[in-house]
Design a protein around this motif. Structure first.
Motif, PDB file in Angstrom:
ATOM      1  N   PRO A 114      -3.478 -10.977  -3.857  1.00 16.50           N
ATOM      2  CA  PRO A 114      -4.307 -10.034  -3.093  1.00 16.50           C
ATOM      3  C   PRO A 114      -5.595 -10.636  -2.548  1.00 16.50           C
ATOM      4  O   PRO A 114      -6.400  -9.933  -1.973  1.00 16.50           O
ATOM      5  CB  PRO A 114      -4.629  -8.966  -4.145  1.00 16.50           C
ATOM      6  CG  PRO A 114      -4.730  -9.754  -5.420  1.00 16.50           C
ATOM      7  CD  PRO A 114      -3.698 -10.857  -5.306  1.00 16.50           C
ATOM      8  N   TYR A 116      -7.263 -11.852  -0.050  1.00 19.06           N
ATOM      9  CA  TYR A 116      -7.286 -12.000   1.397  1.00 19.06           C
ATOM     10  C   TYR A 116      -8.672 -12.388   1.909  1.00 19.06           C
ATOM     11  O   TYR A 116      -8.819 -12.773   3.051  1.00 19.06           O
ATOM     12  CB  TYR A 116      -6.858 -10.694   2.066  1.00 19.06           C
ATOM     13  CG  TYR A 116      -5.374 -10.436   2.051  1.00 19.06           C
ATOM     14  CD1 TYR A 116      -4.676 -10.297   3.246  1.00 19.06           C
ATOM     15  CD2 TYR A 116      -4.659 -10.325   0.872  1.00 19.06           C
ATOM     16  CE1 TYR A 116      -3.308 -10.057   3.257  1.00 19.06           C
ATOM     17  CE2 TYR A 116      -3.301 -10.077   0.865  1.00 19.06           C
ATOM     18  CZ  TYR A 116      -2.625  -9.945   2.056  1.00 19.06           C
ATOM     19  OH  TYR A 116      -1.288  -9.697   2.069  1.00 19.06           O
ATOM     20  N   HIS A 231      -5.755  -6.269   3.787  1.00 12.64           N
ATOM     21  CA  HIS A 231      -4.819  -6.091   2.675  1.00 12.64           C
ATOM     22  C   HIS A 231      -3.408  -6.099   3.207  1.00 12.64           C
ATOM     23  O   HIS A 231      -3.170  -6.040   4.428  1.00 12.64           O
ATOM     24  CB  HIS A 231      -5.102  -4.779   1.921  1.00 12.64           C
ATOM     25  CG  HIS A 231      -5.046  -3.563   2.792  1.00 12.64           C
ATOM     26  ND1 HIS A 231      -3.868  -2.988   3.225  1.00 12.64           N
ATOM     27  CD2 HIS A 231      -6.032  -2.801   3.331  1.00 12.64           C
ATOM     28  CE1 HIS A 231      -4.129  -1.927   3.967  1.00 12.64           C
ATOM     29  NE2 HIS A 231      -5.437  -1.782   4.064  1.00 12.64           N
ATOM     30  N   GLU A 232      -2.474  -6.155   2.310  1.00 17.71           N
ATOM     31  CA  GLU A 232      -1.065  -6.161   2.687  1.00 17.71           C
ATOM     32  C   GLU A 232      -0.654  -4.791   3.223  1.00 17.71           C
ATOM     33  O   GLU A 232      -0.992  -3.767   2.646  1.00 17.71           O
ATOM     34  CB  GLU A 232      -0.222  -6.521   1.462  1.00 17.71           C
ATOM     35  CG  GLU A 232       1.259  -6.611   1.715  1.00 17.71           C
ATOM     36  CD  GLU A 232       2.019  -7.043   0.477  1.00 17.71           C
ATOM     37  OE1 GLU A 232       2.891  -6.281   0.035  1.00 17.71           O
ATOM     38  OE2 GLU A 232       1.726  -8.129  -0.060  1.00 17.71           O
ATOM     39  N   GLN A 242      -2.638  -1.034  -1.996  1.00 13.48           N
ATOM     40  CA  GLN A 242      -2.865  -2.369  -1.460  1.00 13.48           C
ATOM     41  C   GLN A 242      -4.329  -2.574  -1.075  1.00 13.48           C
ATOM     42  O   GLN A 242      -4.885  -3.662  -1.260  1.00 13.48           O
ATOM     43  CB  GLN A 242      -1.950  -2.610  -0.251  1.00 13.48           C
ATOM     44  CG  GLN A 242      -0.473  -2.668  -0.583  1.00 13.48           C
ATOM     45  CD  GLN A 242      -0.141  -3.787  -1.550  1.00 13.48           C
ATOM     46  OE1 GLN A 242      -0.794  -4.831  -1.565  1.00 13.48           O
ATOM     47  NE2 GLN A 242       0.875  -3.578  -2.373  1.00 13.48           N
ATOM     48  N   ARG A 245      -6.122  -3.254  -4.320  1.00 11.03           N
ATOM     49  CA  ARG A 245      -5.790  -4.584  -4.852  1.00 11.03           C
ATOM     50  C   ARG A 245      -6.677  -5.654  -4.217  1.00 11.03           C
ATOM     51  O   ARG A 245      -7.282  -6.477  -4.901  1.00 11.03           O
ATOM     52  CB  ARG A 245      -4.319  -4.929  -4.584  1.00 11.03           C
ATOM     53  CG  ARG A 245      -3.327  -4.218  -5.471  1.00 11.03           C
ATOM     54  CD  ARG A 245      -1.899  -4.665  -5.165  1.00 11.03           C
ATOM     55  NE  ARG A 245      -1.646  -6.012  -5.661  1.00 11.03           N
ATOM     56  CZ  ARG A 245      -1.293  -7.052  -4.915  1.00 11.03           C
ATOM     57  NH1 ARG A 245      -1.158  -6.916  -3.612  1.00 11.03           N
ATOM     58  NH2 ARG A 245      -1.059  -8.228  -5.463  1.00 11.03           N
ATOM     59  N   SER A 246      -6.750  -5.659  -2.892  1.00  9.37           N
ATOM     60  CA  SER A 246      -7.546  -6.680  -2.218  1.00  9.37           C
ATOM     61  C   SER A 246      -9.039  -6.472  -2.456  1.00  9.37           C
ATOM     62  O   SER A 246      -9.804  -7.440  -2.522  1.00  9.37           O
ATOM     63  CB  SER A 246      -7.236  -6.699  -0.722  1.00  9.37           C
ATOM     64  OG  SER A 246      -7.524  -5.459  -0.124  1.00  9.37           O
ATOM     65  N   PRO A 348       3.168  -6.053  -6.849  1.00 10.40           N
ATOM     66  CA  PRO A 348       2.233  -6.492  -5.813  1.00 10.40           C
ATOM     67  C   PRO A 348       2.563  -6.008  -4.412  1.00 10.40           C
ATOM     68  O   PRO A 348       1.705  -6.038  -3.545  1.00 10.40           O
ATOM     69  CB  PRO A 348       2.313  -8.027  -5.895  1.00 10.40           C
ATOM     70  CG  PRO A 348       3.615  -8.306  -6.551  1.00 10.40           C
ATOM     71  CD  PRO A 348       3.832  -7.188  -7.512  1.00 10.40           C
TER      72      PRO A 348
END
Length: 446
Positions: A114, A116, A231-232, A242, A245-246, A348
């Protein structure tokens, strides 16, 4: 006598019909080829995720009902009125199904990681956000709609007096030497449409009282203290996991693990852009003898917030994302390990809005770190998933089907619901944020 001469019109019709059929054939072939090409492109695009063993097969969790709304726009309870409990009595949303793994936005980034980083205003990577910018240059408060309406008992625009009663009940604690040492970075997650409303209201009010402040968005604007942390997957409510997470990875990398700000904060609070934080009360609790002992002076990880038991199951306790939650430095380090592929079961590539459930799951599965009981000495809550007036006027429904009853742990009512040292509230509109700040911080006394 009937003439045997062929009809010219009929012959012409047959001829034109034959011509049209001949003209349609190339078009049909073209459509078939296009259709096949589309399927080929879809196969090439999704084939890596099918064969790549690193991509999780998402397991659909049992979701908390109606908690943690990033926007909060669809909730407008008339606190202090007969509709005060309308949000709590709504039918629970169903889990989105099926859930699919999202894909990274850039092939150069590690797919299961994560970290990024952040983008500056020009979209360049490597940007490090200055968490002290708001404290150095705080904007003045705009009394919207007017100071008279915000300060008036009875509320602005018919909000009722339930929020005013909670203002009288909850006190803003003066900073002590111990609470000053509990240095807190307050982070909210938002999006550009709320920069001028929710983010601005927070910046003009409570956010200035945090030791550091950051608003995670999709665009970096130093004038508004927003930072773009990619983020993803897509930027949407159903992908907050997501985004979180980032965000936690960015907090770990820049404010815990390394960098010029890595030793500036001891605590890290995160919530949506519709929260109201009373930083003095939060810091008072974080610096208390109880928490100092529980963390062994900060060495032991701790996870603080409003505890909910998922579907009434005490083995599945998590901290409400709506009320926001707090990690100390040690806990952020553990969570960061779980957010990568080192963390088994943390999915993830999961797409979903239940980030609070997932954060608790990561910490529970990886290190058996459970949410800490944050009630005060009278067993009243400090972190609240609804507005002050909403909590004050909430009454138990005639049945126990209300998710709030089922998820809460030893729920209390009326003023016993909330500690006098309450730290956070949720579903705050900008006007209510300004009103309670004006009341709690003495602007109405001038």
């Amino acid at each position: 006598m009937v003439s045997m001469t062929p009809r010219r019109g009929l012959s012409k019709s047959k001829s034109s019909s034959k011509g049209r059929h001949s003209a349609l054939l190339p078009k049909l072939i073209y459509l078939v080829l296009c259709f096949g090409l589309v399927w080929l492109l879809l196969f090439v695009y999704y084939f890596p995720s099918i064969v790549d063993p690193r991509v999780d097969t998402p397991v659909e969790p049992t979701l908390p009902r109606s908690i943690g709304n990033l926007r909060g726009d669809d909730v407008a309870p008339a606190v202090g009125s007969n509709h005060a409990n309308s949000v709590l009595h709504r039918s629970p949303p169903r889990n989105p199904s099926p859930m699919k793994p999202t894909k990274p936005d850039s092939p150069t980034l590690l797919r299961d990681h994560p970290h990024y980083g952040a983008l500056d205003a020009d979209g360049e990577r490597g940007y490090v956000f200055d968490p002290f910018a708001l404290r150095r240059d705080p904007p003045p408060m705009n009394f919207i709609p007017s100071k008279e309406k915000l300060c008036k008992k009875g509320g602005a625009r018919g909000l009722g007096d339930a929020d005013y009663k909670m203002y009288e009940h909850v006190k803003v604690s003066p900073l002590t030497e111990a609470s000053k040492k509990a240095r807190v970075l307050c982070t909210i997650y938002t999006y550009p449409a709320h920069h001028a409303s929710h983010v601005t209201a927070a910046r003009e009010t409570w956010a200035q009282h945090c030791d550091g402040f950051m608003a995670v968005s999709t665009s970096t604007d130093e004038a508004l203290n927003t930072v773009n942390i990619p983020h993803e997957g897509e930027e949407e409510y159903n992908n907050i996991w997501q985004k979180i997470r980032s965000t936690w990875a960015y907090i770990h990398d820049n404010y815990v693990d390394s960098g010029i700000y890595s030793s500036e904060f001891d605590w890290f609070y995160i919530g949506g852009d519709d929260v109201f934080v009373i930083p003095e009360n939060l810091k008072l609790y974080l610096g208390s003898d109880e928490i100092v002992a529980a963390t062994e002076g900060g060495e032991k990880p701790i996870f603080l917030g409003r505890r909910f038991k998922q579907d009434g199951d005490m083995s599945m306790v998590f901290n409400s994302g709506g009320a926001g939650y707090v990690l100390n430095r040690a806990a952020v380090k553990l969570l960061n390990q779980q957010l990568t592929t080192e963390g088994k079961g943390c999915q993830p590539h999961l797409k979903g809005f239940w980030e609070d459930v997932m954060v608790a799951k990561c910490l529970r599965m990886g290190f058996d770190l459970l949410p800490y009981d944050t009630k005060d000495s009278l067993r009243r809550e400090r972190f609240h998933p609804f507005t002050p007036g909403h909590h004050l006027t909430y009454n138990a429904p005639p049945t126990s089907k209300d998710w709030y009853i089922r998820y809460s742990i030893d729920l209390k009512y009326e003023k016993e619901c909330c500690s006098e040292e309450s730290a956070t509230f949720h579903y705050m509109k900008p006007e209510l944020t300004r009103r309670l700040f004006a009341l709690w911080y003495g602007h109405c006394e001038v």
